[in-house]
Design a protein around this motif. Structure first.
Motif, PDB file in Angstrom:
ATOM      1  N   LYS A 100       0.872   2.768  -3.116  1.00  0.00           N
ATOM      2  CA  LYS A 100      -0.459   3.432  -3.708  1.00  0.00           C
ATOM      3  C   LYS A 100      -0.771   4.494  -3.085  1.00  0.00           C
ATOM      4  O   LYS A 100      -1.616   5.379  -3.646  1.00  0.00           O
ATOM      5  N   ARG A 111       0.774  -1.234   0.116  1.00  0.00           N
ATOM      6  CA  ARG A 111      -0.148  -0.213  -0.185  1.00  0.00           C
ATOM      7  C   ARG A 111       0.857   1.353   0.202  1.00  0.00           C
ATOM      8  O   ARG A 111       0.324   2.296  -0.321  1.00  0.00           O
ATOM      9  N   GLU A 167      -8.449   3.699  -1.640  1.00  0.00           N
ATOM     10  CA  GLU A 167      -8.085   4.665  -2.589  1.00  0.00           C
ATOM     11  C   GLU A 167      -8.840   5.795  -2.157  1.00  0.00           C
ATOM     12  O   GLU A 167      -7.927   7.055  -2.156  1.00  0.00           O
ATOM     13  N   LYS A 175     -10.548  -2.136  -2.539  1.00  0.00           N
ATOM     14  CA  LYS A 175      -9.453  -1.258  -3.170  1.00  0.00           C
ATOM     15  C   LYS A 175      -9.930  -0.048  -3.347  1.00  0.00           C
ATOM     16  O   LYS A 175      -9.266   1.065  -3.130  1.00  0.00           O
ATOM     17  N   LYS A 176     -11.188   0.135  -3.920  1.00  0.00           N
ATOM     18  CA  LYS A 176     -11.692   1.622  -4.071  1.00  0.00           C
ATOM     19  C   LYS A 176     -11.928   2.524  -2.987  1.00  0.00           C
ATOM     20  O   LYS A 176     -11.683   3.618  -2.757  1.00  0.00           O
TER      21      LYS A 176
END
Length: 290
Positions: free
Chosen positions: A42, A39, A278, A274-275
């Motif tokens: 990310k 992560r 994010e 994951k969305k």
């Protein structure tokens, strides 16, 4: 001033601190913790520039700039024992002189925000929502290794112990408040304010049963039903209380933000975790960079 022994402040041959593999110049004062090393990039992909990155074991670090603010994003791995390593070492990076092995006269305060995933314990907190922890309640016992009474909330703790009939053979639950300054920065109508519980493990300590019977099969329902001064325990994970406790003892600001990917009260799980993560990353960076 007394020197800190080499056995206590352990440095690598290149002068970096032992576990994190960082030198003082590598660390920003605004720090984002994530659990998963994957992560880290990310979060860092949103940076306008990257100046440094490294990894040792599960501790991956990238430092860069986002909208004019310098950030370090760092993976802590899983659990409060890793938090003990990370918090002590990042504090050493800014508040101990590695050349003289003495504590610096001028204190540097860090802003530490955890971006994590968690399961909601309350029906009214749906999957894909965000929870900001006003308090961390720890079942892990890490803080009891330190002189910590002055940062605790004993009335809150005693009420919880009584409500759950807490087994005295376990570590005493401890409660620590977040940084009010960071809470003010990170709050909005999009965020639920709650209490995050920190377990010492993933299976039995969080009430999961595979082949081992657990000490109190009703503990999770007791936790769900507990309320103190109109606040309930909203979610359960494995890091927040140790972050809050150690940060407060060392004089740093800390706040924990969680994307809710499961609701254990109604059995729901996010269709796109994951969305959700994010969205929380972008939300947190924008709030901190203001």
């Amino acid at each position: 001033m007394n020197k800190i022994a080499a056995s206590e402040l352990i440095l690598n041959p290149d002068g970096s601190i032992y576990h994190l593999n960082l030198k003082p110049e590598h660390l920003a004062t605004n720090i984002i913790f994530v659990g998963d090393q994957d992560r880290v990039p990310k979060v860092a992909k949103h940076f306008d520039s990257i100046e440094f990155e490294t990894q040792k074991r599960e501790f991956r670090t990238i430092t860069g700039t986002y909208k004019g603010t310098r950030f370090t994003v760092m993976s802590t791995g899983i659990g409060p024992d890793n938090i003990d390593i990370v918090i002590n070492e990042i504090d050493a990076l800014v508040n101990i002189d590695f050349e003289t092995r003495t504590i610096k006269k001028e204190f540097t305060q860090l802003n530490i925000v955890r971006i994590g995933t968690s399961g909601s314990l309350q029906n009214y907190i749906p999957v894909d929502s965000f929870v900001l922890a006003k308090y961390g309640i720890g079942f892990d016992g890490v803080l009891h290794s330190y002189d910590c009474n002055h940062v605790l909330n004993p009335d809150f703790e005693d009420a919880f112990i009584k409500h759950t009939n807490w087994n005295s053979r376990k570590a005493r639950p401890y409660v620590v408040k977040n940084s009010s300054d960071l809470e003010d920065k990170l709050s909005s109508d999009e965020v639920f304010i709650g209490v995050t519980a920190t377990a010492v493990g993933f299976y039995g300590p969080q009430g999961r049963v595979l082949r081992l019977a657990i000490e109190d099969p009703n503990l999770n329902s007791k936790i769900d039903n507990f309320e103190f001064n109109n606040v309930k325990i909203t979610n359960l994970e494995m890091e927040t209380s140790a972050i809050y406790g150690l940060s407060k003892l060392l004089g740093h600001n800390a706040c924990s933000m969680n994307a809710i990917i499961a609701n254990r009260a109604n059995g729901n799980f996010s269709k796109d975790p994951k969305k959700a993560v994010e969205k929380l990353i972008i939300y947190t960076l924008n709030k901190l960079a203001l």
